[in-house]
Structures are given as structure tokens and as C-alpha cells.
Design a protein around this motif. Structure first.
Motif, mmCIF file in Angstrom:
data_model
loop_
_atom_site.group_PDB
_atom_site.id
_atom_site.type_symbol
_atom_site.label_atom_id
_atom_site.label_comp_id
_atom_site.label_asym_id
_atom_site.label_seq_id
_atom_site.Cartn_x
_atom_site.Cartn_y
_atom_site.Cartn_z
ATOM 1 N N VAL A 40 4.545 -58.476 21.263
ATOM 2 C CA VAL A 40 4.752 -59.850 21.742
ATOM 3 C C VAL A 40 5.638 -60.624 20.765
ATOM 4 C CG1 VAL A 40 3.622 -62.055 22.180
ATOM 5 C CG2 VAL A 40 2.635 -59.955 23.095
ATOM 6 N N LEU A 41 5.400 -60.480 19.468
ATOM 7 C CA LEU A 41 6.218 -61.189 18.485
ATOM 8 C C LEU A 41 7.656 -60.672 18.496
ATOM 9 C CD1 LEU A 41 3.727 -61.523 15.498
ATOM 10 C CD2 LEU A 41 4.553 -63.325 17.023
ATOM 11 N N THR A 42 7.834 -59.379 18.763
ATOM 12 C CA THR A 42 9.179 -58.843 18.911
ATOM 13 C C THR A 42 9.862 -59.456 20.131
ATOM 14 O OG1 THR A 42 8.431 -56.744 17.948
ATOM 15 C CG2 THR A 42 10.547 -56.728 19.073
ATOM 16 N N ALA A 43 9.095 -59.610 21.222
ATOM 17 C CA ALA A 43 9.626 -60.241 22.434
ATOM 18 C C ALA A 43 10.029 -61.690 22.162
ATOM 19 C CB ALA A 43 8.587 -60.182 23.546
ATOM 20 N N VAL A 44 9.211 -62.406 21.386
ATOM 21 C CA VAL A 44 9.540 -63.793 21.033
ATOM 22 C C VAL A 44 10.822 -63.827 20.190
ATOM 23 C CG1 VAL A 44 8.777 -65.829 19.744
ATOM 24 C CG2 VAL A 44 7.148 -64.569 21.165
ATOM 25 N N GLY A 45 10.971 -62.862 19.286
ATOM 26 C CA GLY A 45 12.195 -62.781 18.491
ATOM 27 C C GLY A 45 13.417 -62.528 19.359
ATOM 28 N N VAL A 46 13.268 -61.628 20.325
ATOM 29 C CA VAL A 46 14.364 -61.332 21.256
ATOM 30 C C VAL A 46 14.770 -62.589 22.023
ATOM 31 C CG1 VAL A 46 14.930 -60.129 23.411
ATOM 32 C CG2 VAL A 46 13.906 -58.865 21.512
ATOM 33 N N MET A 47 13.768 -63.329 22.512
ATOM 34 C CA MET A 47 14.074 -64.525 23.282
ATOM 35 C C MET A 47 14.622 -65.643 22.398
ATOM 36 S SD MET A 47 14.296 -64.537 26.394
ATOM 37 C CE MET A 47 14.623 -66.294 26.404
ATOM 38 N N THR A 48 14.265 -65.659 21.128
ATOM 39 C CA THR A 48 14.868 -66.633 20.215
ATOM 40 C C THR A 48 16.362 -66.359 20.082
ATOM 41 O OG1 THR A 48 12.784 -66.823 18.989
ATOM 42 C CG2 THR A 48 14.781 -67.616 17.898
ATOM 43 N N GLY A 49 16.711 -65.072 20.025
ATOM 44 C CA GLY A 49 18.126 -64.709 20.002
ATOM 45 C C GLY A 49 18.827 -65.122 21.285
ATOM 46 N N ASN A 50 18.171 -64.857 22.417
ATOM 47 C CA ASN A 50 18.754 -65.266 23.700
ATOM 48 C C ASN A 50 18.874 -66.782 23.794
ATOM 49 O OD1 ASN A 50 19.375 -62.911 25.260
ATOM 50 N ND2 ASN A 50 17.196 -62.506 25.474
ATOM 51 N N LEU A 51 17.892 -67.489 23.233
ATOM 52 C CA LEU A 51 17.936 -68.946 23.228
ATOM 53 C C LEU A 51 19.191 -69.427 22.500
ATOM 54 C CD1 LEU A 51 14.933 -71.261 22.496
ATOM 55 C CD2 LEU A 51 17.071 -71.631 21.279
ATOM 56 N N LEU A 52 19.527 -68.764 21.405
ATOM 57 C CA LEU A 52 20.734 -69.120 20.668
ATOM 58 C C LEU A 52 21.984 -68.834 21.496
ATOM 59 C CD1 LEU A 52 22.118 -70.073 18.106
ATOM 60 C CD2 LEU A 52 21.938 -67.738 17.201
ATOM 61 N N TRP A 53 22.004 -67.661 22.159
ATOM 62 C CA TRP A 53 23.156 -67.318 23.008
ATOM 63 C C TRP A 53 23.323 -68.334 24.137
ATOM 64 C CZ3 TRP A 53 26.545 -64.440 20.938
ATOM 65 C CH2 TRP A 53 26.226 -63.290 20.216
ATOM 66 N N ILE A 54 22.208 -68.736 24.745
ATOM 67 C CA ILE A 54 22.272 -69.699 25.844
ATOM 68 C C ILE A 54 22.800 -71.043 25.345
ATOM 69 C CG2 ILE A 54 20.892 -71.011 27.512
ATOM 70 C CD1 ILE A 54 18.991 -68.569 27.619
ATOM 71 N N THR A 191 7.722 -60.603 27.379
ATOM 72 C CA THR A 191 6.301 -60.566 27.048
ATOM 73 C C THR A 191 5.574 -59.558 27.930
ATOM 74 O OG1 THR A 191 6.360 -62.897 26.380
ATOM 75 C CG2 THR A 191 4.203 -61.944 26.798
ATOM 76 N N ALA A 192 5.971 -59.492 29.206
ATOM 77 C CA ALA A 192 5.372 -58.509 30.116
ATOM 78 C C ALA A 192 5.687 -57.086 29.664
ATOM 79 C CB ALA A 192 5.876 -58.733 31.541
ATOM 80 N N VAL A 193 6.893 -56.870 29.162
ATOM 81 C CA VAL A 193 7.273 -55.543 28.642
ATOM 82 C C VAL A 193 6.376 -55.180 27.461
ATOM 83 C CG1 VAL A 193 9.087 -54.239 27.461
ATOM 84 C CG2 VAL A 193 9.661 -55.659 29.435
ATOM 85 N N ALA A 194 6.143 -56.151 26.561
ATOM 86 C CA ALA A 194 5.270 -55.906 25.405
ATOM 87 C C ALA A 194 3.855 -55.589 25.862
ATOM 88 C CB ALA A 194 5.270 -57.125 24.482
ATOM 89 N N TRP A 195 3.366 -56.315 26.858
ATOM 90 C CA TRP A 195 2.012 -56.074 27.357
ATOM 91 C C TRP A 195 1.910 -54.690 27.986
ATOM 92 C CZ3 TRP A 195 -0.243 -54.941 32.041
ATOM 93 C CH2 TRP A 195 -1.635 -55.066 32.096
ATOM 94 N N MET A 196 2.900 -54.320 28.795
ATOM 95 C CA MET A 196 2.882 -53.004 29.451
ATOM 96 C C MET A 196 2.934 -51.881 28.418
ATOM 97 S SD MET A 196 5.218 -53.449 32.911
ATOM 98 C CE MET A 196 6.611 -54.170 32.053
ATOM 99 N N GLY A 197 3.750 -52.072 27.382
ATOM 100 C CA GLY A 197 3.863 -51.038 26.356
ATOM 101 C C GLY A 197 2.604 -50.861 25.539
#
Length: 233
Positions: A40-54, A191-197
């Protein structure tokens, strides 16, 4: 912006984030071989990067980067080096796990490169997470963030996404709505990917085959790094 433009934007965004890539790979790896929290924290990090790109896209910065060939090439080389580092790390971890498994004498039960097994729901022994392969909360977040930012192809994706769908004269509240929609959908997906994994049955299978998982993920990261490097050259 009209409703059709929002729907088109969401459709292209979902297609982009659902496609398998470094982001999904690193989240699954940390969630399955590490823990749900790490995923989940990795997913949050990924989305923080996407937030910057957006943010950069809404302000027009990605367009400027896309036009600067030297800067874009530098970002691609840096991204390739980081993905290559992840690949080498995965290969080394896989080889170490395979050597540890081979060192267990036959008849001593299933080898567990992660240490003592934990009891399963039916009493069988389930392998624990490999020691040293579960990142700390901060490392999991940073790993997701840097993995996302190292994907230089994101520049091309976001330039095309916003140039074709979001009008240049969009009002401020429309940009805010676009920002909120993309971040919310992206965070929900990753986050769903993290949960499934991290689902127990799936995670147990990954941990029992930790060596193969690490080798495969390392090889994929190396292939992605090579592709970025060739693109930059």
C-alpha cells in the motif's frame, strides 16, 4: 469541459495505469514478498509520482520537457539506470534465495528462504516473508515514488493525454476536478493492486517461489531499463 471530455480523460487514464509496467510490478512484488502495508505504501509512492506528473501537465511543464530533447534524454537515462539497479537487485535476491533453498537438506520440509514458517488455516506451514526483502515504510514509499518518476515515457503519455482531451482554456475549477478525478482513480487502482498481491493464498504462492519471482521481476526490470536506454540513445 463537457461530460464527454471527462469520460474520455478517465478512459485513457484507466487504460494507461492498468497496463502492466514498472509501477504495477514493484507494487505486486512488495505486497506479495513483503507485506500488505509495504504494498500500500508503495502504491501511495507511485501515486505521489503521478500526482507530480499531473501537476506538471496541468501547468504545461511536461510540454516544455517533451520539446527539450536533451532534458528528456537525460531523464530517460536516469530512469534506465534506476530500473537497471532494481533489475540487478532482483536477480541477486533470486540467486540468493535459490542458493538458500538448495542448501536445505532433503526431507527437512519445504525450504523457506524467509525463515520460520507460519501456521496456515489448516495447520500446514506457510512460508514467511523473506528477511531483508520487506522494505521499511519509508523505503516502500520512496521505491514507489522513484519507480514512477523514473518512467520517462510518462512524459509522452501525459503530454498526449492532456493535449488531446483537456482544453487549453479550461477554467481553474475544471483543472481541479481533473486533478481530483485522476488522483482518486489512480490511488484506488494501485491500492487494489497492493491488496490483491497481499491476499494470503496468492502471497503464500509467491513466497514459496520467491527465487523465481525475484528472478522474473529482475529480468523484467532489466528489459524495461534496456528499452529506455535504447530509446534515449
Amino acid at each position: 469541459m463537457e461530460a464527454s471530455q471527462y469520460l474520455a480523460l478517465l478512459g485513457l487514464w484507466i487504460a494507461g495505469i492498468v497496463a502492466p509496467g514498472p509501477d504495477v510490478l514493484v507494487i505486486l512484488r512488495n505486497a506479495s514478498l513483503g507485506s500488505r502495508l509495504a504494498g500500500v505504501l508503495t502504491a501511495v509512492g507511485v501515486m505521489t509520482g503521478n500526482l507530480l506528473w499531473i501537476t506538471l501537465s496541468l501547468t504545461g511543464v511536461t510540454v516544455l520537457i517533451g520539446r527539450a530533447d536533451a532534458l528528456q534524454g537525460l531523464i530517460q537515462v536516469a530512469g534506465a539506470l534506476f530500473l537497471g539497479w532494481l533489475g540487478v537487485g532482483g536477480i541477486r535476491a533470486g540467486l540468493a534465495a535459490r542458493a538458500a533453498r538448495a542448501a536445505v537438506p532433503a526431507g527437512d520440509g519445504p525450504a523457506d528462504p524467509g525463515g520460520a514458517p507460519s501456521p496456515g488455516p489448516s495447520g500446514e506451514s506457510l512460508p514467511a516473508a523473506p528477511p531483508g526483502r520487506t522494505p521499511t515504510p519509508l523505503r516502500a514509499f520512496v521505491l514507489g515514488l522513484v519507480t514512477n518518476l523514473s518512467n520517462a515515457k510518462a512524459i509522452v503519455f501525459f503530454v498526449a493525454l492532456f493535449a488531446n482531451v483537456v482544453p487549453a482554456g479550461a477554467r481553474w475549477w475544471e483543472n481541479v476536478l481533473v486533478f481530483v478525478l485522476l488522483v482518486a482513480v489512480g490511488l484506488a487502482w494501485f491500492t487494489a493492486v497492493a491488496w490483491m498481491g497481499s491476499v494470503e493464498r496468492l502471497a503464500v504462492r509467491f513466497r514459496r517461489n520467491a527465487a523465481a519471482v525475484e528472478l522474473a521481476s529482475g529480468a523484467l526490470f532489466l528489459v524495461l531499463a534496456l528499452g529506455l536506454l535504447l530509446s534515449a540513445l
